[in-house]
Design a protein around this motif. Structure first.
Motif, PDB file in Angstrom:
ATOM      1  N   ASN A 100      -6.420  10.499  -0.657  1.00 39.75           N
ATOM      2  CA  ASN A 100      -6.492   9.329  -1.545  1.00 39.75           C
ATOM      3  C   ASN A 100      -6.001   9.679  -2.947  1.00 39.75           C
ATOM      4  O   ASN A 100      -5.899  10.853  -3.317  1.00 39.75           O
ATOM      5  CB  ASN A 100      -7.945   8.840  -1.642  1.00 39.75           C
ATOM      6  CG  ASN A 100      -8.372   8.002  -0.463  1.00 39.75           C
ATOM      7  OD1 ASN A 100      -7.614   7.196   0.047  1.00 39.75           O
ATOM      8  ND2 ASN A 100      -9.615   8.202  -0.025  1.00 39.75           N
ATOM      9  N   ASN A 109       0.908  -1.167   0.000  1.00 42.05           N
ATOM     10  CA  ASN A 109       0.000   0.000   0.000  1.00 42.05           C
ATOM     11  C   ASN A 109       0.933   1.199   0.000  1.00 42.05           C
ATOM     12  O   ASN A 109       1.664   1.386   0.980  1.00 42.05           O
ATOM     13  CB  ASN A 109      -0.870  -0.075   1.252  1.00 42.05           C
ATOM     14  CG  ASN A 109      -1.881   1.043   1.405  1.00 42.05           C
ATOM     15  OD1 ASN A 109      -2.333   1.283   2.500  1.00 42.05           O
ATOM     16  ND2 ASN A 109      -2.264   1.708   0.337  1.00 42.05           N
ATOM     17  N   CYS A 153      -4.552  -2.767   3.311  1.00 39.85           N
ATOM     18  CA  CYS A 153      -5.267  -1.626   3.900  1.00 39.85           C
ATOM     19  C   CYS A 153      -5.239  -1.816   5.415  1.00 39.85           C
ATOM     20  O   CYS A 153      -5.844  -2.768   5.929  1.00 39.85           O
ATOM     21  CB  CYS A 153      -6.699  -1.574   3.394  1.00 39.85           C
ATOM     22  SG  CYS A 153      -7.678  -0.215   4.096  1.00 39.85           S
ATOM     23  N   GLY A 154      -4.528  -0.953   6.118  1.00 39.48           N
ATOM     24  CA  GLY A 154      -4.350  -1.121   7.559  1.00 39.48           C
ATOM     25  C   GLY A 154      -5.643  -0.910   8.327  1.00 39.48           C
ATOM     26  O   GLY A 154      -6.034  -1.736   9.162  1.00 39.48           O
ATOM     27  N   SER A 155      -6.327   0.187   8.047  1.00 35.01           N
ATOM     28  CA  SER A 155      -7.602   0.434   8.748  1.00 35.01           C
ATOM     29  C   SER A 155      -8.635  -0.611   8.337  1.00 35.01           C
ATOM     30  O   SER A 155      -9.477  -1.025   9.144  1.00 35.01           O
ATOM     31  CB  SER A 155      -8.119   1.843   8.454  1.00 35.01           C
ATOM     32  OG  SER A 155      -8.269   2.055   7.050  1.00 35.01           O
ATOM     33  N   VAL A 170      -9.010  12.317   3.656  1.00 34.71           N
ATOM     34  CA  VAL A 170      -9.722  11.348   4.495  1.00 34.71           C
ATOM     35  C   VAL A 170      -9.180  11.360   5.915  1.00 34.71           C
ATOM     36  O   VAL A 170      -8.198  12.019   6.230  1.00 34.71           O
ATOM     37  CB  VAL A 170      -9.652   9.938   3.878  1.00 34.71           C
ATOM     38  CG1 VAL A 170     -10.478   9.884   2.596  1.00 34.71           C
ATOM     39  CG2 VAL A 170      -8.208   9.509   3.644  1.00 34.71           C
ATOM     40  N   ASN A 203     -12.366   6.174   9.634  1.00 38.11           N
ATOM     41  CA  ASN A 203     -12.859   6.169   8.257  1.00 38.11           C
ATOM     42  C   ASN A 203     -13.848   5.018   8.103  1.00 38.11           C
ATOM     43  O   ASN A 203     -13.838   4.073   8.873  1.00 38.11           O
ATOM     44  CB  ASN A 203     -11.691   6.068   7.260  1.00 38.11           C
ATOM     45  CG  ASN A 203     -10.833   4.825   7.494  1.00 38.11           C
ATOM     46  OD1 ASN A 203     -10.926   4.159   8.515  1.00 38.11           O
ATOM     47  ND2 ASN A 203      -9.993   4.493   6.519  1.00 38.11           N
ATOM     48  N   GLU A 206     -10.462  -0.067  -1.720  1.00 40.30           N
ATOM     49  CA  GLU A 206     -10.403   1.156  -0.929  1.00 40.30           C
ATOM     50  C   GLU A 206     -11.196   2.308  -1.552  1.00 40.30           C
ATOM     51  O   GLU A 206     -11.147   2.505  -2.782  1.00 40.30           O
ATOM     52  CB  GLU A 206      -8.947   1.625  -0.747  1.00 40.30           C
ATOM     53  CG  GLU A 206      -8.162   0.826   0.261  1.00 40.30           C
ATOM     54  CD  GLU A 206      -6.935   1.571   0.740  1.00 40.30           C
ATOM     55  OE1 GLU A 206      -6.991   2.815   0.822  1.00 40.30           O
ATOM     56  OE2 GLU A 206      -5.920   0.901   1.025  1.00 40.30           O
ATOM     57  N   ARG A 207     -11.871   3.057  -0.698  1.00 43.40           N
ATOM     58  CA  ARG A 207     -12.501   4.308  -1.123  1.00 43.40           C
ATOM     59  C   ARG A 207     -11.417   5.199  -1.713  1.00 43.40           C
ATOM     60  O   ARG A 207     -10.360   5.376  -1.119  1.00 43.40           O
ATOM     61  CB  ARG A 207     -13.137   4.992   0.084  1.00 43.40           C
ATOM     62  CG  ARG A 207     -13.709   6.359  -0.158  1.00 43.40           C
ATOM     63  CD  ARG A 207     -14.345   6.986   1.062  1.00 43.40           C
ATOM     64  NE  ARG A 207     -13.405   7.227   2.158  1.00 43.40           N
ATOM     65  CZ  ARG A 207     -13.725   7.928   3.249  1.00 43.40           C
ATOM     66  NH1 ARG A 207     -14.952   8.404   3.415  1.00 43.40           N
ATOM     67  NH2 ARG A 207     -12.832   8.102   4.208  1.00 43.40           N
ATOM     68  N   ASN A 239     -14.793   2.079   2.431  1.00 47.78           N
ATOM     69  CA  ASN A 239     -13.804   1.067   2.071  1.00 47.78           C
ATOM     70  C   ASN A 239     -14.466  -0.301   2.233  1.00 47.78           C
ATOM     71  O   ASN A 239     -15.183  -0.525   3.227  1.00 47.78           O
ATOM     72  CB  ASN A 239     -12.587   1.177   3.006  1.00 47.78           C
ATOM     73  CG  ASN A 239     -11.966   2.561   2.959  1.00 47.78           C
ATOM     74  OD1 ASN A 239     -11.221   2.880   2.036  1.00 47.78           O
ATOM     75  ND2 ASN A 239     -12.287   3.399   3.941  1.00 47.78           N
ATOM     76  N   GLN A 259      -8.206   8.664   7.994  1.00 53.34           N
ATOM     77  CA  GLN A 259      -7.366   7.646   8.627  1.00 53.34           C
ATOM     78  C   GLN A 259      -6.609   6.855   7.564  1.00 53.34           C
ATOM     79  O   GLN A 259      -7.131   6.653   6.448  1.00 53.34           O
ATOM     80  CB  GLN A 259      -8.274   6.674   9.423  1.00 53.34           C
ATOM     81  CG  GLN A 259      -7.551   5.599  10.197  1.00 53.34           C
ATOM     82  CD  GLN A 259      -6.702   6.133  11.305  1.00 53.34           C
ATOM     83  OE1 GLN A 259      -5.572   6.589  11.046  1.00 53.34           O
ATOM     84  NE2 GLN A 259      -7.228   6.122  12.516  1.00 53.34           N
ATOM     85  N   CYS A 260      -5.413   6.411   7.883  1.00 52.00           N
ATOM     86  CA  CYS A 260      -4.686   5.479   7.027  1.00 52.00           C
ATOM     87  C   CYS A 260      -3.705   4.722   7.913  1.00 52.00           C
ATOM     88  O   CYS A 260      -2.726   5.303   8.395  1.00 52.00           O
ATOM     89  CB  CYS A 260      -3.947   6.214   5.904  1.00 52.00           C
ATOM     90  SG  CYS A 260      -3.034   5.098   4.808  1.00 52.00           S
ATOM     91  N   GLY A 261      -4.004   3.443   8.123  1.00 47.13           N
ATOM     92  CA  GLY A 261      -3.229   2.649   9.078  1.00 47.13           C
ATOM     93  C   GLY A 261      -1.846   2.284   8.553  1.00 47.13           C
ATOM     94  O   GLY A 261      -0.834   2.482   9.251  1.00 47.13           O
ATOM     95  N   ASN A 262      -1.772   1.775   7.324  1.00 42.66           N
ATOM     96  CA  ASN A 262      -0.446   1.469   6.756  1.00 42.66           C
ATOM     97  C   ASN A 262       0.366   2.761   6.657  1.00 42.66           C
ATOM     98  O   ASN A 262       1.578   2.780   6.904  1.00 42.66           O
ATOM     99  CB  ASN A 262      -0.593   0.856   5.363  1.00 42.66           C
ATOM    100  CG  ASN A 262      -1.091  -0.582   5.413  1.00 42.66           C
ATOM    101  OD1 ASN A 262      -0.743  -1.338   6.320  1.00 42.66           O
ATOM    102  ND2 ASN A 262      -1.912  -0.959   4.461  1.00 42.66           N
ATOM    103  N   GLY A 263      -0.337   3.849   6.324  1.00 41.15           N
ATOM    104  CA  GLY A 263       0.352   5.130   6.236  1.00 41.15           C
ATOM    105  C   GLY A 263       0.878   5.595   7.580  1.00 41.15           C
ATOM    106  O   GLY A 263       1.961   6.201   7.657  1.00 41.15           O
ATOM    107  N   GLN A 289      -2.034   6.716  -1.723  1.00 39.92           N
ATOM    108  CA  GLN A 289      -2.332   7.897  -0.915  1.00 39.92           C
ATOM    109  C   GLN A 289      -1.132   8.842  -0.825  1.00 39.92           C
ATOM    110  O   GLN A 289       0.019   8.419  -1.021  1.00 39.92           O
ATOM    111  CB  GLN A 289      -2.714   7.502   0.539  1.00 39.92           C
ATOM    112  CG  GLN A 289      -4.139   7.042   0.729  1.00 39.92           C
ATOM    113  CD  GLN A 289      -4.333   5.544   0.497  1.00 39.92           C
ATOM    114  OE1 GLN A 289      -3.404   4.730   0.725  1.00 39.92           O
ATOM    115  NE2 GLN A 289      -5.492   5.163   0.029  1.00 39.92           N
TER     116      GLN A 289
END
Ligand SMILES: N[C@H](CCC[C@H](N)C(=O)O)C(=O)O
Length: 320
Positions: free
Chosen positions: A74, A21, A227-229, A80, A167, A218-219, A200, A82-86, A54
């Motif tokens: 995105n 990601n 996708c982490g989240s 957006v 998110n 993913e949205r 998502n 939230q982004c967990g992997n980010g 992203q």
């Protein structure tokens, strides 16, 4: 700060990924940053641009109890929550850029405050906050929260678990990821009228109580390698449906994440790797110093905006 950074006209960025990601990461503390949504869309293209899922933006803290503000855009230019992997890549980036030397980094996103714990060899544990099932928080059009909801898609009934990790996520349990209709049902559910801000869409194949596989449409980005989240939402959905234990390993197309959730009111904890691929320079003709561009969703919310307030109370318990 190098002279070129003062003149503007060049935007320094770093390409990173969490399990494939991938992200364009920008330090907006040491340099001016302004990328309008249509420019983000152009740059996200994997042939005509840089190519990413992203954009992650590092900003100075907007409140005294956090170390940074963390903004996420995105590939379609939408900003957006939230982004967990980010978040994992964000932690590695700010450490390697010497913007902090802390092992525990607190960042403010549009959804609230999350804590990033830097481990060894590029691994990071993220306290992703407390999931919410309240339709108004997600947002999702339903009278009340439930473990699952049934939606009609092209004349068919689809059963989903709906979760906010800051998110919006919908999670479907499927028998096989290989036959899951990600390419068709993913976009159809992303834009379903029940999700006023889109969503998502996760496709979860449970293998046993501690192992599952996941694909995510993913949205604003399409199917990503991870996708982490989405993995957090899938764990929560699997636990609430009685299919997963409190700790599980979720295998995404790009690799595994370790996750845990101790139940209602508790945060979801996620641990995984990060990768730094290359540093780049982007010429930005006529670049002006100043705050990031208005997002595709009608511009920056002021601090403490409805969006953050909408989440802030819910996420008050997220910090360890
Ligand atoms: N597409 C998501 C944002 C990125 C989430 C994902 N990359 C992650 O690791 O959580 C959304 O529109 O809410």
């Amino acid at each position: 700060m190098s002279d070129s950074r003062r003149r503007g006209g060049v935007l320094h960025f770093t390409k990173m990924h969490g399990l494939g990601n991938d992200f364009m990461v920008i330090d907006a503390i040491s340099q001016p940053f302004q990328l309008p949504p249509e420019r983000i869309r152009e740059l996200s293209d994997r042939h005509f641009g840089i190519g990413f899922d992203q954009v992650l933006v590092v900003e100075p803290p907007g409140r005294p109890d956090v170390d940074f503000d963390y903004r996420i855009f995105n590939a379609d230019g939408s900003e957006v929550e939230q982004c967990g992997n980010g978040a994992r890549c964000f932690a590695r980036f700010v450490r390697e850029q010497r913007l902090t030397n802390k092992d525990r980094i607190r960042v403010q996103t549009r959804a609230g405050v999350i804590a990033l714990d830097v481990q060894r060899d590029g691994w990071v544990t993220v306290n992703m906050g407390v999931p919410s099932f309240e339709p108004g928080t997600i947002p999702f059009k339903a009278a009340e929260p439930a473990v699952t909801h049934t939606l009609e898609v092209d004349g068919h009934a689809v059963t989903v678990s709906v979760v906010s990790m800051g998110n919006p996520h919908a999670v479907l349990l499927v028998d096989s990821l290989e036959t899951a209709p990600v390419e068709t049902l993913g976009p159809a559910l992303e834009g379903h009228p029940a999700f006023p801000e889109r969503a998502n869409i996760g496709f979860l194949e449970v293998q046993d109580r501690r192992h599952a596989r996941l694909r995510v449409h993913e949205r604003g980005a399409g199917e990503t390698l991870a996708c982490g989240s989405g993995a957090c939402a899938a764990l929560v959905a699997g636990i609430r449906q009685g299919r997963l234990d409190a700790e599980a390993r979720l295998e995404l197309r790009g690799g595994p994440l370790s996750l845990s959730w101790q139940g209602e009111g508790a945060p979801v904890m996620m641990t995984g790797p990060t990768a730094r691929v290359f540093d780049g320079r982007l010429s930005v003709p006529g670049a002006k110093a100043g705050k990031p561009a208005k997002s595709a969703r009608g511009g920056r919310r002021r601090r403490g905006s409805r969006g953050r307030q909408r989440h802030a109370g819910r996420r008050r318990g997220e910090q360890s």
